[in-house]
Design an enzyme around this catalytic site. Structure first.
Site, PDB file in Angstrom:
ATOM      1  N   ARG B 299      49.090  43.773  36.160  1.00 55.96           N
ATOM      2  CA  ARG B 299      47.856  44.323  36.722  1.00 55.96           C
ATOM      3  C   ARG B 299      47.785  45.837  36.546  1.00 55.96           C
ATOM      4  NH1 ARG B 299      47.082  39.898  41.726  1.00 55.96           N
ATOM      5  NH2 ARG B 299      46.263  38.334  40.292  1.00 55.96           N
ATOM      6  N   HIS B 441      39.967  39.478  33.820  1.00 55.43           N
ATOM      7  CA  HIS B 441      41.296  38.909  33.546  1.00 55.43           C
ATOM      8  C   HIS B 441      42.371  39.449  34.499  1.00 55.43           C
ATOM      9  CE1 HIS B 441      42.504  42.018  30.149  1.00 55.43           C
ATOM     10  NE2 HIS B 441      42.045  42.615  31.217  1.00 55.43           N
ATOM     11  N   GLU B 442      43.492  38.743  34.546  1.00 58.76           N
ATOM     12  CA  GLU B 442      44.586  39.064  35.476  1.00 58.76           C
ATOM     13  C   GLU B 442      44.125  39.087  36.928  1.00 58.76           C
ATOM     14  OE1 GLU B 442      47.666  39.104  34.805  1.00 58.76           O
ATOM     15  OE2 GLU B 442      47.687  39.308  32.625  1.00 58.76           O
ATOM     16  N   GLY B 443      43.233  38.178  37.276  1.00 63.37           N
ATOM     17  CA  GLY B 443      42.697  38.141  38.646  1.00 63.37           C
ATOM     18  C   GLY B 443      41.404  38.912  38.733  1.00 63.37           C
TER      19      GLY B 443
END
Lengths: 599, 599
Positions: B299, B441-443
């Site tokens: 993140r 992306h990535e949450g």
């Protein structure tokens, strides 16, 4: 997994804006609109809705995917336009709001605006040819000689040719006073035009035999700056001896735009061979003034486009959120079926924000269009004048709010689609690209802020703002009567009061010659004024919703949704006005004080 | 008229963040970083800066224009990657922050983060192959058996193969507990993998002979939900008898992304022919836990990407604004020469806002990376634990702020370019497209908000927030000492206080079981926390700038610019915290109360 049955716009909401929030049929009491009624409104909307959904929307993606091609000196637009444009003409759009003298139906702009939102939402590029042609023809109607009107306006309004606005040059965009194109008087009373224009939308295509460019140029010897610019009708092919001959307007290149890809944006060269004929429209050196008389309408059209582009994306996101399963509601167990994402609070937040922007923007455009109708057609001069002031004041806001916040709504539509939203196989990214133009063309957001604060809000000692204030307070009275929550009414009154005070203080600064300080926070002023104007529209909608609920009947869910969206606006946006008022009045000088070399 | 000499990022600013705002060389006192010093930092940065500007940036536009092609079952990436990837490997990036045991230099993440921003700003897709490969190799390093490390980690770290993270499935994106891919134990101790994955970045290409997919799947009979998911190493081609043989991982399709167009995003099918071998990484059913141990770093990488993408666009806008003439300064006459648009207040506003976002974001990422270094390598456990709490708390903010506000900065870069910004012949629109992925992306941003408020801020009775509070107050003390304006210090203290109170109130709600109410405004909480965290970084920068001014010397203009940007943040953003705190604590229920059928 794209969602295809997109309604573009909520019919129920458009009817609500026209018949419940406003009383648009009351316009039919004006002599200009005497031929019309709620019934004719319904017929027009019915035709437009059908056409937009069944014919126009299915062409959108194809035209986005295959933009115009420049080949052999000509621009080849999407082949679909050869059938679409005649159908748009057939629908009566070119003259719908024009008077019978030019073959029109003289519909109120209020109705025409709402109808055009469907067409823009369905395929903004296809519709834009209509909008540009109306703009060019309208200028000829207003300022052209009878000969000019016959030669150029008539074929435009009849849909035989199309029109453009040719203002911008490579060195003159926001700064039109720097236009360099030249016009040299010729013996026959016309002019020979030379120079270059850029970003000319619809400047060439292959679905009609001629394009008329309403072009800004300087007559030889004209004074410098904005007061030396004249307006000309310059066709791509000029009528001569009963036929059309080449008029020496050359396509110098196609600009690869990121959106509006159904319509070419061109660089044009005039008079490379010294044989480009143009005809003066309106008085010498008064070209900008003529153009600016059409500016309100052009900017309202941009605002409508902003709403339309946000609306179609909002409806796509809504349908997606109702059908896409992902995760579980709070408190559910792993083993349970996934729920549609609309059950997640944060997705509902994103959808409600889109709704608040789209329907708040639509309501603002409807109210602004109504003032345009009154300004043009009210029988008494006082009403016309007051409506004209309101129109002037609201136009920069009605242009900017949908462009800026509409873009934010488009971003949220993409976000609701998650990873799929990042793919060009889904439509939200296309509307995001389309929307971005609206903060740039017809006066950038920065220009609109200067116009709102530097001209409209303070003009005549704040007389326009006074009229706006009366409108807001009358809405507050209606809302109180209808039982709208008192804190919303009070918040709108307090916000209005603080904006009036701020404007007076800034106006006084301007009077004292401190123009730079006065305008320092024009962008923030635009922001706060937009929140206020849309809060006014949400309070009006809340009032109409409460009245509707009191009447009972079928629309209960619709009205409940309206009240939630109004609540959202008052809870999340209205409190920001206070912060922005403080910022504007604080003299805060971070960016004006930031020297270029310090970046 | 594109502006080509783009610095990507300000070297002066990166040095400022590392050596004046923070004291990054102090990390070299830790045993893990004992081999390093400010001098080695300088060498690394020098190499990266040169490579990013001279080699990588010139390839960006070409790779954006020619995305990967899917042909004959294989993905053909841009031919340039065949030379670029080995050069990136040569630069030492794959193991730069890894320990000597795996061939690495063990640079602090703080330094590596700053270096990677240059590479991401130059060509994010090319760099992304490196980032993904590091991620995959790092998982193997942390959880793999010696055999797995030798078989898969070593060729990844050596740059022979590349890696991916294969998490998402069509029905399981944000909701990873719904992963369905299957793993069936085989006699040789490996597993047979079957199922489908989607959005697999770098899942196939033609510039290296193999790709290792770190893949989430369920072992037959595993419990449902998040606790039944395991992690596997699944290569596209498996080592067998001394050579690589096809491992039955098929490309099912290429997703047409709107950005990151140098890197393919793929749908993959595993085990169509029943011959896809996978090897368990880490314990059975603990795949998500392993993955989450890498989540902070992943993140932070997204946050760095957000800053990078906003930074390169900001520098492009800045150069454009300095050279593009348009209009005149307030009060000038028509006849005068046009001025560069940087002279217009509203353009400076747009540039200063970009600067505040880019440099505020960079500072936040540097500070977060520093905590990651301390969390991993501080000699005493207490320091490691405290740093770990800060890292956990700051990571969702450091991921989301650059993604969301960075996108806003990218929009402003386009806007500064006016009509040219709307053309794909200029670069701002490309970076705008690239940036949009970072909120997904990535949450997603929604997931980050839930993580921040629902987990990080309230965990352990607010112990992470307590540590954050100490950091902020220590910065305030430094700022007061340095003579930073008192009102900024006071505003940060007051904002911190109100956020602490709000968090306690929300935490109490959660403890009382009202989780839905507690999390209702998690998006607003993320917004206010981001403003606060960036205000902390701007106060730290203002303090360092004042200290620099007091020392005298050459950087006076740089420091003045820093103080203006800090002023901007405190004047325009910090006052919004109060409004947002009120919103979060008001129980306002417009969107949670909005029923799906009311839209």
């Amino acid at each position: 997994m794209t969602v295809s049955a997109n309604p573009l716009l909520s019919d129920r909401d458009v009817d609500f804006q026209l018949y419940e929030v406003l009383d648009a049929p009351a316009l039919c009491a004006l002599p200009a609109f005497a031929e019309h009624s709620r019934e004719t409104f319904g017929l027009v909307l019915g035709n437009v809705r059908r056409f937009a959904r069944e014919v126009l929307f299915p062409t959108y993606r194809m035209m986005d995917a295959e933009p115009p091609v420049f080949r052999d000196g000509r621009v080849h637009t999407h082949p679909l336009l050869r059938t679409l444009y005649p159908q748009l003409v057939e629908l009566g759009l070119l003259t719908a709001s024009r008077p019978p003298e030019v073959g029109g139906q003289q519909l109120p702009l209020t109705l025409y605006s709402m109808a055009s939102v469907y067409l823009m939402a369905a395929n903004l590029s296809a519709y834009a040819y209509v909008g540009l042609t109306i703009g060019a023809a309208h200028l000829l109607e207003a300022f052209g000689t009878p000969w000019l009107r016959e030669q150029f306006m008539t074929p435009l309004y009849q849909g035989e040719w199309t029109g453009t606005m040719a203002l911008t040059e490579p060195q003159a965009g926001s700064s039109l006073g720097d236009v360099k194109a030249r016009a040299t008087p010729a013996a026959d009373g016309s002019y020979r035009i030379s120079g270059s224009k850029i970003f000319i939308s619809g400047g060439d295509h292959d679905f009609a035999p001629n394009v008329v460019h309403l072009t800004l140029a300087r007559i030889d010897g004209a004074p410098p700056g904005t007061r030396g610019i004249s307006l000309f009708a310059v066709p791509s092919r000029r009528p001569e001896g009963g036929r059309l001959v080449d008029n020496d307007v050359r396509v110098a290149g196609v600009i690869h735009k990121i959106g509006w890809r159904g319509m070419p944006s061109l660089a044009l060269n005039y008079g490379e061979e010294g044989d480009c004929h143009g005809w003066l429209v309106g008085p010498e050196h008064r070209g900008l003034a003529c153009m600016f008389q059409m500016m309100n309408e052009a900017r309202i059209m941009v605002g409508l486009n902003g709403v339309a582009t946000a609306s179609v994306a909002y409806h796509e996101a809504l349908a997606y959120a109702r059908t896409r399963p992902q995760g579980r509601a709070a408190g559910a167990k792993d083993g349970q079926h996934q729920t549609p994402i609309i059950e997640h609070a944060d997705v509902r937040r994103m959808l409600l924000r889109q709704k608040a922007i789209v329907e708040g923007g639509l309501s603002l455009l409807a109210a602004t269009s109504l003032q345009a109708d009154l300004a043009a057609h009210a029988p008494d001069e006082e009403t016309r004048k007051r409506a004209g002031l309101l129109l002037d004041l609201l136009t920069p806001v009605a242009k900017t709010f949908p462009a800026e916040k509409g873009f934010e709504a488009n971003v949220l539509s993409l976000q609701v689609h998650g990873g799929y939203g990042y793919s060009s196989e889904y439509l939200p990214e296309a509307w995001l690209r389309d929307q971005k133009l609206n903060s740039i063309h017809e006066g950038t957001t920065g220009i609109q802020g200067l116009d709102l604060l530097g001209r409209k809000a303070v003009a005549g000692g704040g007389v326009a703002l006074q009229a706006f204030s009366e409108e807001v307070l009358s809405t507050v009275a209606r809302a109180r009567q209808a039982g709208v929550p008192g804190p919303w009414c009070a918040a709108l009154e307090a916000s209005l009061e603080s904006v009036l005070e701020l404007t007076m203080a800034l106006g006084a600064m301007g009077m004292a010659g401190e123009v730079e300080t006065m305008l320092r926070h024009s962008a923030d002023y635009m922001e706060l004024f937009s929140i206020l104007a849309v809060a006014w529209r949400w309070l009006a909608q809340a009032a109409a919703a409460r009245e509707g609920l009191a009447r009972g009947g079928e629309s209960q869910e619709f009205y409940e949704g309206k009240l939630r969206a109004a609540q959202y606006w008052f809870a999340t946006e209205v409190p920001r006005i206070k912060v922005l008022v403080k910022l504007c009045s604080s003299g805060e000088d971070s960016y004006t004080g930031m020297r270029p070399e310090w970046f």
